[in-house]
Structures are given as C-alpha cells and as structure tokens.
Design a protein around this motif. Structure first.
Motif, PDB file in Angstrom:
ATOM      1  N   LEU A  44     -22.780 -13.157 -86.238  1.00 28.94           N
ATOM      2  CA  LEU A  44     -22.029 -12.172 -87.026  1.00 28.94           C
ATOM      3  C   LEU A  44     -20.547 -12.120 -86.644  1.00 28.94           C
ATOM      4  O   LEU A  44     -19.690 -12.220 -87.534  1.00 28.94           O
ATOM      5  CB  LEU A  44     -22.687 -10.806 -86.902  1.00 28.94           C
ATOM      6  N   ALA A 103     -19.061 -15.254 -87.852  1.00 24.75           N
ATOM      7  CA  ALA A 103     -18.863 -15.256 -89.305  1.00 24.75           C
ATOM      8  C   ALA A 103     -17.541 -14.593 -89.670  1.00 24.75           C
ATOM      9  O   ALA A 103     -16.813 -15.070 -90.552  1.00 24.75           O
ATOM     10  CB  ALA A 103     -20.025 -14.544 -89.993  1.00 24.75           C
ATOM     11  N   TRP A 139     -23.194 -16.507 -93.602  1.00 17.35           N
ATOM     12  CA  TRP A 139     -22.845 -15.088 -93.588  1.00 17.35           C
ATOM     13  C   TRP A 139     -21.427 -14.889 -94.105  1.00 17.35           C
ATOM     14  O   TRP A 139     -21.148 -13.919 -94.836  1.00 17.35           O
ATOM     15  CB  TRP A 139     -22.969 -14.518 -92.169  1.00 17.35           C
ATOM     16  N   ILE A 194     -29.984 -17.776 -95.296  1.00 15.61           N
ATOM     17  CA  ILE A 194     -29.800 -16.937 -94.105  1.00 15.61           C
ATOM     18  C   ILE A 194     -31.151 -16.535 -93.515  1.00 15.61           C
ATOM     19  O   ILE A 194     -31.351 -16.576 -92.296  1.00 15.61           O
ATOM     20  CB  ILE A 194     -28.966 -15.695 -94.457  1.00 15.61           C
TER      21      ILE A 194
END
Length: 354
Positions: free
Chosen positions: A47, A50, A194, A220
């Motif tokens: 995350l 990303a 993402w 994903i």
C-alpha cells in the motif's frame, strides 16, 4: 449477536479455508533455519509502495514522458471550444448525449437549429476528451513498467525449476521457501495494480472501463490470496504471462500517437499474436491446467483452492472478451489497411468547421 474483532479476524483467516488439511498457520510461522515463508503482514508493504508508485508516475509523465512526446512532435493541442451557453451546459452536465426529444425541446426553447445544437454538444464533449499528449504519457508509463517487470520476472523464473516442470509448483506445498525474487515480484505487481485502482477514476476513460475495473479487482485479490497461502510459484508464472502482451499493446499505442503507422501496425500484429499465445494457449492449457488437475492430484482441493481456481477462470473469461475486441480491431484494420486508432480510447472526431 456480538462478534469481537478477534473472532472476526479468526473467521477471515480460518485455517480450514486457507490451508490444506492438517496444515496450520503455526506450521508456517516457524520455518526451518535459513528459510522464510510468506506472511500476511508482507502484503501491507504494497500500500505505501502503491502511493510511492503513483507519485513516481506523476514525476515520470511530467519530466520524462512529456519531453519525449514533444521530441516526437506530440503536443497537447487545443480543441475548438463550444461557445458558453448556460442552458446547454446545464443539460450537458446531466446528459452528454441528449436524445431526439430533448434536442427538439432545446431547439424550440432556444430557437436554434437541431444540427447547431448537436455541433455544440460534440464540441463540448471534445473539450473533455484527453489530448494525444496525455494518452502518450499514460501509455509510456505502462510500457515502461510492463517491460521492466517482465525482464525482472524472467530473471528469476528462468532459473526456477517450476517454470519448466509445473508439477514443481505443488511438491511439498505449502512448505515452499520464499525467494527474494518472488517477494519483490509480488509486492511490486500488487503495488502497481493498487496504484491503477487509485488512478482508474482519473485516467483516460475507455470503452472497457467496467471490464478493466473487474480485472484490477480480480488481479489484486488473486495476488493477495496466492501470496497468503504460498501459491507463489504458480502466481509468478501467471503474472509473467500477463505482462508480456501488454508490452506490445502499450508500444503500439505509443507508435500510433507518434503517427508511425507501419510500426504501429507491426506492433499490433505482435500484440495480437502474443496475446493469443500467452492468454488463450499458455495460460489456460499450461498454468490453469496445472492448477486444476496437477495440484488436485498432488495436494488435493481445499476451500481457498476453489476460490483461487475460480478467479483464474474469471481472468480467462476476460481474456476471451478482450480477444473478441482485438479480433474486431484486426478485421477493421485489414479492411482499412491500417490500425487507425486506439480502439479502446473513446475519442470522438468531428468534421465540423463552425
């Protein structure tokens, strides 16, 4: 009924769902010395990566892709502006393509000819269309990513025995060591998809927006699930097979935007052949076949195995839909003698001079 966060977490990560029979999370938490298995917390790295990748893309498009576009004489351009009109603008915000009844109503209300109103809406729609420069920058970013990640994936897959013998994906499963190549391949691919989810609603809207959204979500979920239960060997093969045709797709778009028609046509042929070989031959008859049949024989099915297999089949259904679109573009290209434009770009042309 009240459920504590602990009970919900235990339900989500149920061993009976994720792992084969007689295997527990504790077994994977304590690998032999010098060996590491995938862990759920590794996924969290994707995350922030990303977000970093999203920011890198902005930098890349501004300072690398735009200068390249200008060298190739691709400019943002200024489309013909629709004259300001409060009545038509209000209608446009609710419906960009008014029907015949609405056009007739507007014609009476404004004392305008219907053709003049249609021209206004066409110009107004074109104001919202992305420039060729923007499309070039977007494709250059994707081309660069797919090329680099494909080279990286080959660098560790070519020396992996399971690339040449897929039964190796299932021997001693799930107690298979995590390699650095697998870790970086997975985390970078997951971060990229993402980042596409972040930019999906700001990027150029294409005709297959809904299909691409389903694809990103399925990808994903597949990457996350296959990492969690250590299906990394098959997963890296799936990602590698998907990336190779996208290299030619984005390269063809770049050539199209730069108006190198022969190069565009050649790259489109290479893309079509590569897509067919990788996603309609290698993927279903090599990788999916191994997941459905060889893994069944070697480790037997379990609950998350059904989910993983189902998602692979969803991707295959999307491949068939896309190849139908590709075949349609190929037929048009043959009849016209060239690939005239990126058929996924919802660009509206106009011959109006007024």
């Amino acid at each position: 009924m009240f459920f504590s966060s602990r009970s919900i977490w235990a339900w989500i990560w149920s061993e009976t769902f994720w792992l084969p029979e007689n295997v527990s999370w504790a077994d994977l938490e304590h690998p032999p010395p010098g060996v590491e298995y995938p862990r759920v917390e590794h996924i969290a790295c994707a995350l922030p990566l990303a977000l970093a990748m999203f920011l890198l893309r902005i930098f890349f498009e501004r300072f690398l892709a735009k200068p390249c576009a200008r060298i190739l004489h691709i400019h943002a351009g200024v489309c013909r502006q629709a004259q300001p009109n409060a009545i038509l603008e209000r209608v446009y915000l609710s419906k960009t393509y008014p029907d015949t009844r609405e056009l007739e109503k507007l014609s009476k209300q404004m004392d305008w000819d219907i053709m003049k109103i249609q021209r206004w809406f066409r110009k107004r729609r074109n104001q919202d269309k992305p420039s060729t420069e923007k499309k070039f920058c977007e494709s250059m970013w994707r081309f660069t990513f797919y090329l680099l990640i494909f080279i990286f994936s080959l660098s560790h897959l070519l020396v992996s025995p399971w690339m040449w013998d897929l039964k190796q994906c299932w021997f001693n499963y799930p107690f298979q060591p995590l390699t650095s190549g697998q870790f970086y391949h997975y985390i970078v691919e997951l971060a990229f998809y993402w980042s596409l989810m972040f930019s999906q609603f700001t990027d150029i809207k294409r005709k297959d927006f809904s299909v691409m959204l389903v694809h990103h979500v399925a990808t994903i979920i597949l990457i996350t699930f296959s990492y969690t239960n250590n299906m990394l060997r098959a997963g890296t093969l799936v990602m590698c097979v998907h990336d190779v045709s996208d290299i030619f797709l984005e390269a063809g778009k770049l050539a199209n935007y730069a108006k190198y028609q022969r190069l565009c046509d050649g790259l489109f042929v290479m893309f079509s052949v590569t897509f067919f070989l990788t996603r309609l031959i290698i993927y279903p008859f090599w990788i999916v076949h191994s997941v459905l049949f060889e893994s069944w024989r070697i480790i037997g099915p379990y609950r998350s195995w059904w989910l993983f297999s189902g998602l692979l089949l969803v991707l295959q259904a999307l491949h068939i839909i896309w190849f139908y679109v590709i075949a349609g573009i190929a037929v048009k290209a043959i009849s016209r003698g060239k690939v005239s434009k990126d058929d996924r770009s919802d660009v509206e042309s106009s011959s109006d001079t007024s």
